[in-house]
Every structure is written in C-alpha cells, then in structure tokens.
Enzyme design. Sequence first.
Site, short mmCIF file in Angstrom:
data_model
loop_
_atom_site.label_atom_id
_atom_site.label_comp_id
_atom_site.label_asym_id
_atom_site.label_seq_id
_atom_site.Cartn_x
_atom_site.Cartn_y
_atom_site.Cartn_z
N ALA A 1 6.26 -85.64 29.29
CA ALA A 1 6.12 -84.90 30.54
C ALA A 1 6.86 -85.64 31.65
CB ALA A 1 4.65 -84.76 30.88
N HIS B 1 5.25 -77.18 31.68
CA HIS B 1 3.97 -77.74 31.22
C HIS B 1 2.82 -76.94 31.84
CE1 HIS B 1 1.02 -80.41 29.76
NE2 HIS B 1 1.57 -81.57 30.05
N GLY B 2 2.30 -76.01 31.06
CA GLY B 2 1.17 -75.20 31.54
C GLY B 2 -0.12 -75.62 30.86
N TYR C 1 -3.27 -79.84 33.93
CA TYR C 1 -2.41 -80.21 35.07
C TYR C 1 -2.27 -79.02 36.02
CZ TYR C 1 -1.89 -84.42 32.39
OH TYR C 1 -2.17 -85.58 31.72
N ARG D 1 4.35 -74.43 27.57
CA ARG D 1 3.27 -74.95 26.72
C ARG D 1 1.94 -74.59 27.35
NH1 ARG D 1 1.49 -81.00 24.36
NH2 ARG D 1 1.78 -80.26 22.24
N ARG E 1 -9.53 -79.21 16.03
CA ARG E 1 -8.73 -77.98 16.02
C ARG E 1 -9.59 -76.74 16.28
NH1 ARG E 1 -3.98 -77.01 14.45
NH2 ARG E 1 -4.60 -75.19 13.24
C1 LIG Z 1 0.52 -91.02 23.56
C2 LIG Z 1 0.43 -89.54 23.80
C3 LIG Z 1 1.05 -88.99 24.90
C4 LIG Z 1 1.03 -87.60 25.11
N1 LIG Z 1 1.73 -87.07 26.17
C5 LIG Z 1 1.81 -85.73 26.34
C6 LIG Z 1 2.65 -85.16 27.33
O1 LIG Z 1 3.38 -85.86 28.05
N2 LIG Z 1 2.65 -83.81 27.45
C7 LIG Z 1 1.88 -82.99 26.67
O2 LIG Z 1 1.90 -81.78 26.83
N3 LIG Z 1 1.11 -83.53 25.68
C8 LIG Z 1 1.07 -84.86 25.48
N4 LIG Z 1 0.34 -85.38 24.44
C9 LIG Z 1 -0.26 -84.47 23.46
C10 LIG Z 1 0.71 -84.28 22.26
O3 LIG Z 1 1.87 -83.57 22.66
C11 LIG Z 1 0.04 -83.48 21.12
O4 LIG Z 1 -0.42 -82.26 21.66
C12 LIG Z 1 -1.12 -84.22 20.48
O5 LIG Z 1 -0.75 -85.56 20.16
C13 LIG Z 1 -1.59 -83.53 19.20
O6 LIG Z 1 -0.56 -83.47 18.25
P1 LIG Z 1 -0.56 -84.44 16.96
O7 LIG Z 1 -1.88 -84.23 16.27
O8 LIG Z 1 0.61 -84.04 16.14
O9 LIG Z 1 -0.45 -85.85 17.50
C14 LIG Z 1 0.31 -86.76 24.23
C15 LIG Z 1 -0.35 -87.35 23.12
C16 LIG Z 1 -0.30 -88.70 22.91
C17 LIG Z 1 -0.97 -89.28 21.69
#
Ligand SMILES: Cc1cc2nc3c(=O)[nH]c(=O)nc-3n(C[C@H](O)[C@H](O)[C@H](O)COP(=O)(O)O)c2cc1C
Length: 374
Positions: free
Chosen positions: A55, A178-179, A183, A230, A275
């Site tokens: 982000a 980023h929705g 935020y 999103r 989930r």
């Molecule tokens: C370290 C970290 C940083 C993240 N930063 C963002 C972000 O900047 N923007 C966002 O929409 N989601 C962010 N997320 C959420 C991830 O995009 C994702 O939705 C979440 O990790 C679940 O997916 P996964 O099970 O494949 O990890 C972040 C997650 C983690 C672990």
Amino acid sequence: MSKLFQPTQAGDIALKNHIVMAPLTRNRSPGAVPNDQNVEYYRQRATAGLIITEATAITHQGQGYADVPGLYSKEALDGWKRVTDAVHAEGGKIVVQMWHVGRISHNTLQPADGKPVSSTNRVAKAKTYLVNADGTGSFADTSEPRALETAEIPGIIEDYRKAARAAINAGFDGVEIHGANGYLLDQFMRDGVNDRTDEYGGSIENRARFTLQVVEAVTKEIGARRTAIRISPVTPSGESYDSNPQALFAYVVENLAKYDLAYIHVVEGQTGGERDYRQGDNPSFDYKALRAAYEKAGGKAAWMVNNGYNKDMAVETVENGTADLVAFGKPFISNPDLVERLEKNLPLNTPDQSTFYGGGAKGYLDYPLLEKVA
Ligand SMILES: Cc1cc2nc3c(=O)[nH]c(=O)nc-3n(C[C@H](O)[C@H](O)[C@H](O)COP(=O)(O)O)c2cc1C
C-alpha cells in the site's frame, strides 16, 4: 498444465500466469521513498503474473505508518520508476496499491502534526506503526481523527486522480484502489464507522459514493482497463464493521460493473485470518453471490481472490471458474520464486513474522531461491 500457470489477461495487462503477489506493507522505505532494497525485493518476485505493490500513500495526509512509500514526491516517483523498470526488465507486470489510511494514522505522521481525517470524529481502537528516534519500530494507538467536511471530499478525489496519473508516469501497468481493510474508503462505506449526515453518510448509496467517485476519477484519468479495486467485505480491521456487508458490497460491485476494470480483488474472510469469518450476527458472506451480482449488472473484469490460498485451492478455484486470479501474500514474502515452487510442487520457505514490518535486508531480500535450496 493447470490453467493457473498459463497466460491470462486483466484489462489491458497481459499476465504470464494467474498468480498474483498480494499487496504487502514492509515499512522499508524511509522518507516514503522507494530505495535500492525495494527495487531488488520486487525484482526478485517478477515471475508472478502480476505484482501488486505494498500500500502506497497518495498524499502525506494518506500516510498512516512509518517508512511506507508514497506516490506524491518527485523522489518517491523516481524510486518507483526504478522498481517498475526492474520488474519489466524481468518480464513482470506491476500495479501500485493506492492508499489513504484515513483515521488509521498518528498525528506525528501527518502534515503539521494534524489530526488524521476520516468519515467520523471517533477514534479507532487500532494500532499504527511508528519508528522511534533510535530507529527501532513499535506499535502505537491511532490518534483521534476529524471528520472531513463535505467540501473537502472533492480534493481527496483529486488526490487519487493525480496519484494515478503519477503512477502511470512512473511506469506502473495500472493501479489498485485500496478499498479494503478499514482504511479511508472502507471508513466511509461501513455504517459501523460512518456517522455522517451529509450525502456521504446514511444509506448504502451515500456511503459508497466516495469510493465510486474515486473509481470514476481514476478511470477517467488513466482508463478503466488499467484500474482495479480491492475490497474486504467482512474484515473488521480498524473496527470497520457493517450491519449488512452483503447488501453493501453487492451495491458497490453492481456500480463498478459499468466500468471496464482490469480486475476486482476480493479478500475472502478476515484478511490474514479465518476464511469463514462473519461480522457480528451477519450470516456467512456469500462470495459467489457477490460475483453473480457483479456479472448480472454486466461486469466483466477479472475476478481476483485472496486469503489463505494454497496451491490446491488456487488450481481448483481457477479451473472451476470461481475466480480468474489468485493473490498470495505471506507465501510471496518468503518465496520470491513462488510460481516455480507451486508449479513443481516443491516445498515453501516459512515466512518469519518478526521481520514483516521494518528492518533491512534480513527477512526481506535473503529468502533462498530453489536453486540455492537444491
Ligand atoms: C506483512 C503484511 C503486510 C500486508 N500489507 C497489506 C497492504 O499493504 N495492503 C493490503 O491490502 N493488504 C495487506 N496485507 C494483507 C495481504 O495482502 C493478504 O490479504 C493477507 O496476507 C492474506 O493472504 P495470504 O493468506 O496469502 O497471506 C498484508 C499482510 C501481511 C502479512
């Protein structure tokens, strides 16, 4: 070969596979400027069909955490140009996640130490991440926000438009609005946060207005086929509750259908958690119904899903048409060559949570590639 590993298209963006790197905040861009380490991090992951950046704040006011990058200074945009060049040189595609945190911020991160802005004056019981004078990081309570005046909202829409243009000039293949995750745009959409009485509060139509106006402005500026969004219909981050997320997000996607967007990105369940998470007394969220509502309204964008996917789930989801693209988050932190590992059924490195946010190369650039493991 499974469809997951074959080329596909998202609007104007041609992808070499259906695997997407989810947006991941890493707090490694001091001064909000992408640096050499950030260039290398994204370059390492360019075998993804598409990278969504961490982000990235559209303005200084949109900043909510220390050392996250921005899209608003010349230095930051020059830094991003080096990132997009590096990813393109490896044959990858990359979009930037455009961020305004709203009330999930801290006075010390705001212009002139001001109050963060939101749909409300009420403070979120949430944490932000600050870097202390000695360089160590720590989580801190978010500061009290002030509700935006109605007359200020067009200015923020304009900020999104300008940031989208700047992103394209910096070489991005598109932008993701980023929705999600509580935020600014989510703070307007949800009735658990939004307590306004103007045309941006009250009915679903009013609460969705800001988000849809941002989409309108961005698509007009850079073209719908390079614009994506999103959403995270049930994620409660930053106390972003809603009394009826199914109706709210059906309305949102029905109104996105008229744009020829690159993709719609849906976090299924609680971001990074269950989930099948439900908000309050609401029934389980029906994601199939959400997509059906979008398609019934004429929507044709690629449908991207995320949250806790593994290879088998991703293969199945893409094969049976439930989704077109699958985004992986944590697996991409620890496996720069995730696509190859999934394709060859090879083991994955485990992500080290202690190095997710802030720090240097450790836990950022040093996860081993397969050739080094073998
Ligand atoms: C370290 C970290 C940083 C993240 N930063 C963002 C972000 O900047 N923007 C966002 O929409 N989601 C962010 N997320 C959420 C991830 O995009 C994702 O939705 C979440 O990790 C679940 O997916 P996964 O099970 O494949 O990890 C972040 C997650 C983690 C672990």
